[in-house]
Design an enzyme around this catalytic site. Structure first.
Site, PDB file in Angstrom:
ATOM      1  N   ASP A 104       0.794  -1.241   0.000  1.00 17.06           N
ATOM      2  CA  ASP A 104       0.000   0.000   0.000  1.00 17.06           C
ATOM      3  C   ASP A 104       0.819   1.282   0.000  1.00 17.06           C
ATOM      4  OD1 ASP A 104       0.896   0.180   2.666  1.00 17.06           O
ATOM      5  OD2 ASP A 104      -0.964  -0.672   3.474  1.00 17.06           O
ATOM      6  N   HIS A 119       6.457  -7.852  -1.115  1.00 12.61           N
ATOM      7  CA  HIS A 119       5.430  -8.296  -2.074  1.00 12.61           C
ATOM      8  C   HIS A 119       5.135  -7.246  -3.144  1.00 12.61           C
ATOM      9  CE1 HIS A 119       3.877 -11.363   1.121  1.00 12.61           C
ATOM     10  NE2 HIS A 119       4.857 -11.855   0.399  1.00 12.61           N
ATOM     11  N   CYS A 130       4.380  -5.380 -23.601  1.00  4.25           N
ATOM     12  CA  CYS A 130       5.436  -4.473 -24.091  1.00  4.25           C
ATOM     13  C   CYS A 130       6.269  -3.850 -22.970  1.00  4.25           C
ATOM     14  CB  CYS A 130       4.835  -3.374 -24.968  1.00  4.25           C
ATOM     15  SG  CYS A 130       3.954  -2.101 -24.036  1.00  4.25           S
ATOM     16  N   CYS A 148      -3.224  -1.945 -21.804  1.00  2.00           N
ATOM     17  CA  CYS A 148      -2.109  -1.036 -22.058  1.00  2.00           C
ATOM     18  C   CYS A 148      -2.513   0.002 -23.114  1.00  2.00           C
ATOM     19  CB  CYS A 148      -0.919  -1.850 -22.561  1.00  2.00           C
ATOM     20  SG  CYS A 148       0.465  -0.861 -23.126  1.00  2.00           S
ATOM     21  N   CYS A 151      -0.134  -0.827 -26.435  1.00  2.67           N
ATOM     22  CA  CYS A 151      -0.269  -2.000 -27.309  1.00  2.67           C
ATOM     23  C   CYS A 151      -1.541  -2.813 -27.057  1.00  2.67           C
ATOM     24  CB  CYS A 151       0.957  -2.901 -27.164  1.00  2.67           C
ATOM     25  SG  CYS A 151       0.929  -3.891 -25.659  1.00  2.67           S
ATOM     26  N   THR A 189       0.886  -8.937  11.481  1.00  3.65           N
ATOM     27  CA  THR A 189       0.909  -9.995  10.466  1.00  3.65           C
ATOM     28  C   THR A 189       0.534 -11.327  11.091  1.00  3.65           C
ATOM     29  OG1 THR A 189       2.273 -11.241   8.895  1.00  3.65           O
ATOM     30  CG2 THR A 189       3.454 -10.114  10.665  1.00  3.65           C
ATOM     31  N   SER A 190      -0.286 -12.090  10.357  1.00  4.81           N
ATOM     32  CA  SER A 190      -0.702 -13.400  10.855  1.00  4.81           C
ATOM     33  C   SER A 190       0.438 -14.410  10.720  1.00  4.81           C
ATOM     34  CB  SER A 190      -1.918 -13.896  10.069  1.00  4.81           C
ATOM     35  OG  SER A 190      -1.589 -14.040   8.697  1.00  4.81           O
ATOM     36  N   GLU A 216      -4.320  -9.988  17.866  1.00  2.00           N
ATOM     37  CA  GLU A 216      -4.509 -11.416  18.171  1.00  2.00           C
ATOM     38  C   GLU A 216      -3.146 -12.099  18.150  1.00  2.00           C
ATOM     39  OE1 GLU A 216      -7.634 -12.606  18.341  1.00  2.00           O
ATOM     40  OE2 GLU A 216      -8.583 -10.737  17.668  1.00  2.00           O
ATOM     41  N   ALA A 233      -2.257  -1.551  16.459  1.00  5.36           N
ATOM     42  CA  ALA A 233      -0.900  -1.098  16.149  1.00  5.36           C
ATOM     43  C   ALA A 233      -0.693   0.386  16.487  1.00  5.36           C
ATOM     44  CB  ALA A 233      -0.605  -1.355  14.666  1.00  5.36           C
TER      45      ALA A 233
HETATM   46  P1  NAD Z   1      -3.215 -11.038   7.260  1.00  2.00           P
HETATM   47  O1  NAD Z   1      -4.424 -10.449   6.626  1.00  2.00           O
HETATM   48  O2  NAD Z   1      -2.941 -12.477   7.072  1.00  2.00           O
HETATM   49  O3  NAD Z   1      -3.275 -10.795   8.849  1.00  2.00           O
HETATM   50  C1  NAD Z   1      -3.543  -9.539   9.407  1.00  2.00           C
HETATM   51  C2  NAD Z   1      -3.011  -9.541  10.824  1.00  2.00           C
HETATM   52  O4  NAD Z   1      -3.182  -8.243  11.375  1.00  2.00           O
HETATM   53  C3  NAD Z   1      -3.744 -10.515  11.751  1.00  2.00           C
HETATM   54  O5  NAD Z   1      -2.785 -11.226  12.512  1.00  2.00           O
HETATM   55  C4  NAD Z   1      -4.585  -9.593  12.655  1.00  2.00           C
HETATM   56  O6  NAD Z   1      -4.761 -10.121  13.950  1.00  2.00           O
HETATM   57  C5  NAD Z   1      -3.739  -8.340  12.684  1.00  2.00           C
HETATM   58  N1  NAD Z   1      -4.453  -7.091  12.931  1.00  2.00           N
HETATM   59  C6  NAD Z   1      -5.681  -6.715  12.495  1.00  2.00           C
HETATM   60  N2  NAD Z   1      -5.958  -5.462  12.860  1.00  2.00           N
HETATM   61  C7  NAD Z   1      -4.876  -5.021  13.542  1.00  2.00           C
HETATM   62  C8  NAD Z   1      -4.560  -3.782  14.187  1.00  2.00           C
HETATM   63  N3  NAD Z   1      -5.388  -2.734  14.189  1.00  2.00           N
HETATM   64  N4  NAD Z   1      -3.349  -3.682  14.791  1.00  2.00           N
HETATM   65  C9  NAD Z   1      -2.476  -4.727  14.806  1.00  2.00           C
HETATM   66  N5  NAD Z   1      -2.723  -5.910  14.216  1.00  2.00           N
HETATM   67  C10 NAD Z   1      -3.914  -6.051  13.599  1.00  2.00           C
HETATM   68  O7  NAD Z   1      -2.008 -10.133   6.815  1.00  2.00           O
HETATM   69  P2  NAD Z   1      -0.525 -10.504   6.429  1.00  2.00           P
HETATM   70  O8  NAD Z   1       0.059 -11.388   7.468  1.00  2.00           O
HETATM   71  O9  NAD Z   1       0.131  -9.231   6.093  1.00  2.00           O
HETATM   72  O10 NAD Z   1      -0.616 -11.402   5.100  1.00  2.00           O
HETATM   73  C11 NAD Z   1      -1.462 -11.089   4.068  1.00  2.00           C
HETATM   74  C12 NAD Z   1      -0.853 -10.691   2.741  1.00  2.00           C
HETATM   75  O11 NAD Z   1      -1.817  -9.799   2.267  1.00  2.00           O
HETATM   76  C13 NAD Z   1       0.401  -9.885   2.739  1.00  2.00           C
HETATM   77  O12 NAD Z   1       1.280 -10.590   1.990  1.00  2.00           O
HETATM   78  C14 NAD Z   1       0.090  -8.579   1.993  1.00  2.00           C
HETATM   79  O13 NAD Z   1       0.796  -8.525   0.773  1.00  2.00           O
HETATM   80  C15 NAD Z   1      -1.333  -8.676   1.586  1.00  2.00           C
HETATM   81  N6  NAD Z   1      -2.216  -7.559   1.995  1.00  2.00           N
HETATM   82  C16 NAD Z   1      -1.731  -6.295   2.026  1.00  2.00           C
HETATM   83  C17 NAD Z   1      -2.543  -5.257   2.403  1.00  2.00           C
HETATM   84  C18 NAD Z   1      -1.946  -3.884   2.435  1.00  2.00           C
HETATM   85  O14 NAD Z   1      -1.029  -3.613   1.653  1.00  2.00           O
HETATM   86  N7  NAD Z   1      -2.404  -3.011   3.323  1.00  2.00           N
HETATM   87  C19 NAD Z   1      -3.878  -5.494   2.746  1.00  2.00           C
HETATM   88  C20 NAD Z   1      -4.356  -6.822   2.678  1.00  2.00           C
HETATM   89  C21 NAD Z   1      -3.492  -7.838   2.311  1.00  2.00           C
HETATM   90 ZN    ZN Z   2       1.789  -2.696 -23.857  1.00  2.00          ZN
END
Ligand code: NAD
Ligand code: ZN
Length: 247
Positions: A104, A119, A130, A148, A151, A189-190, A216, A233
């Site tokens: 993001d 990612h 292209c 695109c 092309c 992150t989960s 969690e 967070a």
């Molecule tokens: P996930 O969706 O698997 O897990 C989200 C985690 O965040 C959970 O463990 C949850 O308990 C925790 N969480 C939720 N709200 C929270 C808060 N307010 N404060 C702290 N923790 C909180 O996410 P992941 O482990 O990042 O894996 C998913 C994949 O999804 C990543 O590879 C990413 O590329 C992609 N993704 C990215 C975005 C983004 O760029 N914002 C959004 C969705 C998914």
């Molecule tokens: Zn193109």
């Protein structure tokens, strides 16, 4: 909680090399839903739309969902206190880099400089035929839905789909940070996405202290986490910043 916050602050103060490892949870307070958990996107959508083979075979239906779940939210998303905390710590020399699974761009928007986008990013896209590069946004997608302008080929956003490899340069930079880290701050992150989820385990094997912030427990919590700060967070990072600023 106060004692855990002060223990976490002590670890950060004493560490000569600190890295953060972030996931979708850090951006939830910026209005971007995560994949997993109770309000996660996978309760509404099939993850198959982010599979590279599915995308190539069905770009129109894949793009429709990608626009809805990412670009429409992202256009208005601003960094929250957790992103700003990491940027502030980097500016003060307290952390050295951020490895993010997020696509993001909010760490850059917050002012972080050493960001490893494990990612990839939503910010740009590329024609698969292209190689023409696009700055992506919800507006662009209204004008040039997935085609695109040069092309007519399929435009793919520059994030890593399921079934694709991690960009090699980012992988090496991340591994280097992880091996050097004396402290690792894991936020939102989960830990269920491979191979990214291996990084904290490698950090631990190399002697890093692990601080984890999540609403969690994750796959890391009972395995490698030294200090688990349970909560949102933005709120936890505010407390940690206040503690770090205390003389
Ligand atoms: P996930 O969706 O698997 O897990 C989200 C985690 O965040 C959970 O463990 C949850 O308990 C925790 N969480 C939720 N709200 C929270 C808060 N307010 N404060 C702290 N923790 C909180 O996410 P992941 O482990 O990042 O894996 C998913 C994949 O999804 C990543 O590879 C990413 O590329 C992609 N993704 C990215 C975005 C983004 O760029 N914002 C959004 C969705 C998914
Ligand atoms: Zn193109």
């Amino acid at each position: 909680m106060d004692s855990l916050i002060s223990q976490a602050a002590k670890i950060i103060r004493n560490s000569k090399y600190t890295t953060a490892f972030t996931g979708a949870g850090i951006s939830v307070e910026s209005g971007i839903p995560p994949f997993r958990g109770k309000d996660g996107l996978w309760s509404q959508y099939n993850p198959q739309i982010l599979d590279i083979d599915y995308f190539v075979g069905n770009p129109a239906s894949s793009w429709k969902v990608i626009k809805t779940i990412f670009y429409d939210f992202w256009d208005n998303a601003e960094p929250n206190n957790a992103h700003l905390f990491l940027a502030e710590l980097e500016k003060n020399g307290r952390i050295q880099s951020v490895i993010t699974q997020n696509i993001d761009n909010l760490h850059y928007k917050a002012g972080s400089k050493n960001v490893r986008e494990f990612h990839g990013t939503l910010k740009t896209g590329m024609c698969m035929d292209c190689g023409y590069k696009f700055e992506m946004s919800s507006e662009i997608l209204k004008k040039f839905p997935l085609k695109c302008i040069d092309c007519g080929g399929i435009v793919k956003p520059d994030f890593v789909f399921f079934g694709e490899g991690i960009p090699e340069d980012v992988q090496w930079l991340s591994l280097d940070d992880i091996k050097k880290a004396e402290a690792l701050i894991i936020i939102g992150t989960s830990g269920e996405v491979m191979p990214a989820c291996q990084l904290p385990f490698i950090a631990k094997e190399n002697g890093a202290k692990i601080i984890e912030i999540n609403t969690e427990k994750s796959v890391f919590t009972d395995e490698i986490t030294d200090i688990f700060l349970q909560g949102k967070a933005g709120e936890i990072c505010d407390k940690l910043l206040r503690e770090l600023l205390r003389k």
